[in-house]
Motif scaffolding. Structure first.
Motif, PDB file in Angstrom:
ATOM      1  N   PRO A  13       3.582  -3.677  -4.934  1.00  0.00           N
ATOM      2  CA  PRO A  13       2.912  -3.095  -6.097  1.00  0.00           C
ATOM      3  C   PRO A  13       1.720  -3.949  -6.508  1.00  0.00           C
ATOM      4  O   PRO A  13       1.841  -5.151  -6.658  1.00  0.00           O
ATOM      5  CB  PRO A  13       4.011  -3.109  -7.166  1.00  0.00           C
ATOM      6  CG  PRO A  13       5.282  -3.171  -6.408  1.00  0.00           C
ATOM      7  CD  PRO A  13       4.983  -3.960  -5.176  1.00  0.00           C
ATOM      8  N   TYR A 126      10.775  -0.232  -6.571  1.00  0.00           N
ATOM      9  CA  TYR A 126      10.244  -0.279  -5.209  1.00  0.00           C
ATOM     10  C   TYR A 126      11.104  -1.196  -4.347  1.00  0.00           C
ATOM     11  O   TYR A 126      11.257  -2.382  -4.662  1.00  0.00           O
ATOM     12  CB  TYR A 126       8.802  -0.784  -5.219  1.00  0.00           C
ATOM     13  CG  TYR A 126       8.214  -0.953  -3.843  1.00  0.00           C
ATOM     14  CD1 TYR A 126       7.807   0.153  -3.110  1.00  0.00           C
ATOM     15  CD2 TYR A 126       8.089  -2.214  -3.280  1.00  0.00           C
ATOM     16  CE1 TYR A 126       7.275   0.010  -1.842  1.00  0.00           C
ATOM     17  CE2 TYR A 126       7.554  -2.371  -2.002  1.00  0.00           C
ATOM     18  CZ  TYR A 126       7.157  -1.255  -1.293  1.00  0.00           C
ATOM     19  OH  TYR A 126       6.643  -1.413  -0.038  1.00  0.00           O
ATOM     20  N   ARG A 128      11.478  -3.519  -1.342  1.00  0.00           N
ATOM     21  CA  ARG A 128      10.643  -4.261  -0.391  1.00  0.00           C
ATOM     22  C   ARG A 128      11.516  -4.733   0.772  1.00  0.00           C
ATOM     23  O   ARG A 128      12.637  -5.191   0.566  1.00  0.00           O
ATOM     24  CB  ARG A 128       9.987  -5.443  -1.083  1.00  0.00           C
ATOM     25  CG  ARG A 128       9.093  -6.283  -0.171  1.00  0.00           C
ATOM     26  CD  ARG A 128       8.475  -7.445  -0.934  1.00  0.00           C
ATOM     27  NE  ARG A 128       7.470  -6.964  -1.858  1.00  0.00           N
ATOM     28  CZ  ARG A 128       7.353  -7.381  -3.112  1.00  0.00           C
ATOM     29  NH1 ARG A 128       8.210  -8.265  -3.595  1.00  0.00           N
ATOM     30  NH2 ARG A 128       6.403  -6.914  -3.876  1.00  0.00           N
ATOM     31  N   PHE A 164       3.078   7.024  -3.684  1.00  0.00           N
ATOM     32  CA  PHE A 164       4.353   6.927  -2.977  1.00  0.00           C
ATOM     33  C   PHE A 164       4.987   8.304  -2.842  1.00  0.00           C
ATOM     34  O   PHE A 164       4.912   9.135  -3.756  1.00  0.00           O
ATOM     35  CB  PHE A 164       5.326   6.012  -3.725  1.00  0.00           C
ATOM     36  CG  PHE A 164       4.905   4.580  -3.796  1.00  0.00           C
ATOM     37  CD1 PHE A 164       5.069   3.737  -2.711  1.00  0.00           C
ATOM     38  CD2 PHE A 164       4.340   4.068  -4.958  1.00  0.00           C
ATOM     39  CE1 PHE A 164       4.687   2.419  -2.773  1.00  0.00           C
ATOM     40  CE2 PHE A 164       3.961   2.748  -5.034  1.00  0.00           C
ATOM     41  CZ  PHE A 164       4.129   1.921  -3.933  1.00  0.00           C
ATOM     42  N   GLU A 168      10.217   6.902  -0.643  1.00  0.00           N
ATOM     43  CA  GLU A 168       9.766   5.538  -0.433  1.00  0.00           C
ATOM     44  C   GLU A 168      10.140   4.614  -1.586  1.00  0.00           C
ATOM     45  O   GLU A 168       9.978   3.398  -1.485  1.00  0.00           O
ATOM     46  CB  GLU A 168       8.242   5.501  -0.244  1.00  0.00           C
ATOM     47  CG  GLU A 168       7.791   6.203   1.016  1.00  0.00           C
ATOM     48  CD  GLU A 168       6.281   6.210   1.164  1.00  0.00           C
ATOM     49  OE1 GLU A 168       5.799   6.107   2.297  1.00  0.00           O
ATOM     50  OE2 GLU A 168       5.587   6.306   0.126  1.00  0.00           O
ATOM     51  N   VAL A 169      10.621   5.174  -2.678  1.00  0.00           N
ATOM     52  CA  VAL A 169      10.996   4.382  -3.851  1.00  0.00           C
ATOM     53  C   VAL A 169      12.322   4.901  -4.387  1.00  0.00           C
ATOM     54  O   VAL A 169      12.794   5.975  -4.015  1.00  0.00           O
ATOM     55  CB  VAL A 169       9.915   4.448  -4.959  1.00  0.00           C
ATOM     56  CG1 VAL A 169       8.621   3.805  -4.498  1.00  0.00           C
ATOM     57  CG2 VAL A 169       9.691   5.889  -5.400  1.00  0.00           C
TER      58      VAL A 169
END
Length: 423
Positions: A13, A126, A128, A164, A168-169
């Protein structure tokens, strides 16, 4: 460690770009030019304030955030014999260290708080990953920088300059919008009128405390020369009021003065206290929180346990399910919060429940000891053997059972076989 179904983009981010920082600087500079009255109107308590700034609203949100954040998060696997807990690197990652700056308790509390307040029913996190596709950490995104745009039948999530896809999140949604079911609505609309009443009551209470009415009214002869000027009135007040010792009687001219005592208005006189309690109950009812958790009424254990079961756990489920469908590949794995520590139990109730489980050989005694916070004992690892076990409630009857077994031998029948002399 268990990997995901596919690798996601390892996009961090972004921080705010330069133009946004410039706008912040300009806003800060402009604020220095505001007058005190303008500052009070726009920024102080008497001016605009969001619903999330209401203390009662924050109390209700804190109840959910604290309770859900306090539950341990277990990685579970479906088996033919029932669901079992999995203890591996992924389980530890989410339950202990999901973020380099936060524990699981802090992260989950933040997710719940954002859902209920600042995110208005939405919270985006998010995930990672490491270069080899392993989960590295979960990064909560700032709700002030998030926006959502419909894209055909689906939608896109914008965070600053990044876009996004929903997969993806982690997008947690509370109270979905019927027109846009992927978007949460929160409680803001329902709370607006109630919060307005609470603020008005608090302002009235503050006005009473900051501007108290005088406790005495002195009626005087308006024709007297002394009262035609401010200096004369002050001189009379100093003579008859200020200079009188505490507890000593006053000596005043009966023809010139009449003193009355004034009882100041209280919150009960204005019915503010009852109205404020009613508004607090309304806020608690909107959130589904028992009123005693916001300071109204007495604690009730049964009501609290029902609240955990019917209100707290459904909100925890939406977090469990989003974590399961976005972070797990194996179809027999899922995430589950452990609610047992939240329920209000007496120690005697825990002991009785454990005793019943041990009696039926459904639990080892060390597991029972763990329930009440005792360390394990090596001699209590096995289940009690049924043939060697006497239930605890039968210990008092043990002597009776033994004596009954030795005294119940059959006696000889003397009716047949002769008399007492054996003939």
């Amino acid at each position: 460690m268990i990997t995901l179904s596919k690798k996601r983009r390892n996009v961090s981010p972004r921080s705010r770009d330069a133009p946004v920082s410039q706008k912040r600087t300009e806003a800060s500079a402009a604020s220095l030019l505001c007058s005190n009255a303008a500052w009070d109107f726009f920024c102080a308590e008497e001016g605009y304030r969001p619903l999330t700034a209401c203390a009662e609203v924050q109390m209700c949100a804190s109840v959910y955030a604290d309770l859900i954040g306090a539950m341990t998060l277990h990685l579970m696997r479906n088996t033919a014999q029932g669901d079992v807990r999995v203890k591996d690197g992924l389980a530890r990652k989410l339950d202990i260290e999901p973020n380099q700056y936060m524990t699981r308790q802090a992260l989950v509390s933040l997710i719940v708080w954002t859902l209920l307040l600042d995110g208005a029913g939405n919270q985006v996190t998010y995930p990672r990953f490491t270069p080899d596709g392993m989960l590295d950490e979960l990064v909560p995104l700032k709700p002030s920088r998030l926006s959502y745009a419909q894209n055909g039948d689906g939608y896109l999530i914008r965070y600053g300059a990044e876009m996004f896809q929903p997969d993806e999140v982690l997008h947690f949604v509370l109270r979905p919008d019927p027109e846009e079911p992927w978007h949460g609505t929160g409680y803001n609309v329902a709370l607006a009128d109630v919060v307005k009443c609470i603020r008005q009551a608090n302002q009235t209470k503050r006005a009473l405390l900051e501007s108290p009415t005088p406790s005495l009214i002195v009626k005087v002869d308006g024709l007297a020369e002394e009262f035609k000027s401010t200096a004369g009135r002050r001189r009379i007040a100093n003579q008859y009021l200020d200079e009188t010792d505490h507890g000593k009687p006053w000596f005043i001219p009966a023809e010139a003065f009449e003193v009355e005592q004034v009882k100041p208005l209280t919150l009960n006189d204005l019915a503010i206290k009852s109205n404020l309690e009613l508004d607090k109950r309304s806020v608690a009812a909107i959130f589904g929180v028992p009123a005693f958790l916001v300071g109204v009424g007495d604690f009730k254990k049964d009501e609290f346990n029902a609240f955990v079961k019917t209100r707290v756990m459904p909100r925890a489920k939406l977090i469990e399910q989003e974590l399961t469908r976005k972070l797990l590949f194996s179809p027999d794995l899922y995430w589950r919060f452990n609610p047992r520590s939240l329920f209000a139990y007496d120690l005697s109730e825990i002991v009785r429940a454990g005793a019943a489980m041990v009696d039926r050989m459904a639990m080892r005694r060390n597991e029972w000891r763990d329930w009440i916070g005792m360390s394990p004992d090596d001699e209590m690892n096995e289940l009690l053997a049924l043939e060697n076990y006497l239930p605890a409630d039968e210990l008092g009857n043990q002597k009776k059972l033994v004596s009954a077994g030795t005294n119940d031998k059959p006696k000889p029948d003397l009716a047949e076989g002769g008399d007492d002399d054996g003939e």
